[in-house]
Design an enzyme around this catalytic site. Structure first.
Site, PDB file in Angstrom:
ATOM      1  CD  GLU A 119      -2.853  -1.284   2.358  1.00 35.49           C
ATOM      2  OE1 GLU A 119      -2.772  -0.396   3.236  1.00 35.49           O
ATOM      3  OE2 GLU A 119      -3.722  -2.180   2.365  1.00 35.49           O
ATOM      4  CD  GLU A 266      -2.694  -7.209   3.527  1.00 31.59           C
ATOM      5  OE1 GLU A 266      -3.488  -6.549   4.229  1.00 31.59           O
ATOM      6  OE2 GLU A 266      -1.482  -6.951   3.459  1.00 31.59           O
TER       7      GLU A 266
END
Length: 500
Positions: A119, A266
């Site tokens: 991220e 995820e």
């Protein structure tokens, strides 16, 4: 730790599921922010015994990579966020990283992907300018080693990069990252790689201010009045998970990029949280993960891309007790470090639970998640006093003392009373604050009365030793003064079971 210890409580476990022979797979993330990480060889033994075929590592730990050698498990290794800058500024650093962390282990360790950072655009935006150079340098190093057809490179992105993911058909990326995202998508397309998405319906639901029903986040059937429909395409979305994946596809389409598949790197659901996190429960975690497995294994994509299955990695294998923040941050794992399962999962998504902590015939009495605290306290006082429940296991220092909340205190006391008195006509009501469940609420060394793991009854006065949850210092502690004891019980947790 020996393999027998893993498979003992985890027969149940989990992950026989983790792949269809030729279809989509469900893998698992392995984080390491925990106090007692098991021996790597034991971790791999667990993975293999449960049929897990894909894992994602957040780094390229040499001990783990060596342990995975000759296992056949496909491995995604990670470039740490703090490594991205150096690699993005130096082709030689990229080549060294590939030689040290990939080429050195192939082919015996089946490394098939590299996740560059985590991220990056939303968590460390100052590094964003070198993200693409880092990926390009790493890819050139793979080409030089003749590994580029075997190992794919991408970078996981959070849903935050798509400011308005609903309706999916109008989803676009944050325009401030247009240049980087265009380069990223072009790179993924040119290298035959895939877009890595971290998709968390838990956060989508809890931050949604009630816009979406909980059932939508948990893959549960929606009533006719709660159907979620994209007003532009008229596509029906049965889950927030599908909607999030489709939002990523539509955002890529907005750049004119098609043909780049989405892989969910995820996703998961926490099984425990603060008092202000009422939806982080074992029951919700069980619903989410077991439904996710069924969803992925039907080998279809979201409404706009039905023919592209959604390969997915569950977050995560172990509870990471060293992670900062609220209790939920440390409660995403399927297991505790000693192999004790965190909660039960239904076999093939069926209603019947098959776990090491329960009997298919067992019924437990637990407090309702949103029950009135005053009524719960009254119920606790009565159960531990006049009701004669054995509340000793929930006193401070005993196996079931944590977590310290009204709901968990009540669950243990209610269940002990119910197990002893049900045969004499007692019910599970407690002024409307209790309900029955077939999910065994035992966890770690806290064994609820009626569990198949309880040899003594009465809440397990001498339960088997297990690591159990790290005792969280829960905010808003109830500190209940009940007639006989200070009561607490665990949020229902169980041993996991996945199967294909």
């Amino acid at each position: 730790m020996v393999l027998a210890k893993w498979s003992g409580s985890l027969l149940l476990l989990l992950i026989t599921i983790f792949t269809n022979a030729y279809g989509a797979f469900v893998g698992v993330n392995i984080g390491t922010s925990l106090s007692n990480f098991p021996p790597e060889a034991d971790v791999v033994s667990l993975l293999k015994s449960k049929g897990i075929t894909h894992v994602r590592l957040y780094d390229a730990d040499p001990h783990m990579l060596r342990a995975l050698s000759d296992s056949g498990i496909e491995v995604m290794v990670g470039v740490l966020n703090e490594e991205v800058l150096g690699i993005g500024e130096s082709p030689s650093a990229a080549a060294s990283w590939i030689n040290r962390n990939v080429a050195a282990y192939l082919p015996s360790t089946n490394i098939t992907a590299i996740a560059v950072g985590s991220e990056v655009l939303t968590s460390i935006p100052n590094v964003a300018p070198v993200l693409m150079p880092a990926m390009q340098y790493l890819h050139k190093a793979l080409v030089a080693s003749n590994l580029n057809s075997r190992v794919k490179i991408s970078t996981p992105q959070s849903m935050d990069i798509i400011p308005k993911p609903f309706p999916p058909s109008t989803a676009t990326f944050n325009s401030s990252w247009n240049n980087t995202i265009y380069q990223l998508l072009q790179f993924l397309k040119n290298t035959d790689s895939y877009y890595m998405l971290n998709a968390y319906p838990y956060y989508g639901y809890t931050s949604g201010n009630g816009i979406f029903p909980l059932e939508y986040a948990l893959f549960q059937e929606l009533s006719p009045v709660k159907q979620i429909v994209d007003p532009n395409t008229l596509f029906h979305y049965d889950s927030m998970f599908d909607s999030m994946v489709d939002a990523a596809y539509y955002a890529m389409d907005d750049f004119g990029m098609s043909g780049v598949p989405v892989v969910v790197t995820e996703t998961g659901w926490p099984w425990l949280g603060w008092a202000k996190e009422p939806d982080a429960t074992p029951e919700n975690a069980q619903k989410y993960v077991s439904s996710l497995i069924r969803r992925v294994q039907n080998d279809s994509g979201p409404p706009s891309h039905l023919s592209i299955p959604i390969n997915t990695y569950i977050y995560e294998l172990f509870n990471e007790d060293k992670r900062p923040g609220p209790v939920s941050e440390r409660s995403w794992g399927l297991f505790f470090p000693n192999g004790t399962a965190a909660y039960a999962l239904s076999l093939d998504g069926s209603e019947e639970l098959v776990t090491g902590n329960s009997s298919s015939a067992a019924t437990f009495c637990v407090a309702k998640p949103n029950a009135d605290p005053d009524k719960l306290k009254s119920g606790l006082d009565w159960a531990c006093g006049q009701g004669g429940a054995n509340c000793a296991p929930v006193q401070q220092g005993r196996p079931c003392f944590q977590p310290d909340s009204f709901q968990n205190h009540a669950s243990f006391a209610y269940n002990d009373y119910y197990q002893k008195m049900h045969g004499a006509g007692a019910t599970c009501d407690f002024d409307g604050t209790a309900t029955t469940t077939t999910i065994d609420p035992s966890y770690g060394s806290c064994v609820f009365t009626g569990s198949s793991n309880s040899s003594t009854g009465g809440g397990g006065m001498f339960p088997p030793t297990a690591f159990g949850p790290v005792s969280p210092q829960l905010g808003g502690s109830s500190k209940l003064a009940v007639t006989r004891t200070r009561v607490l019980t665990s949020a229902a947790v169980l041993g996991l079971l996945f199967s294909v």
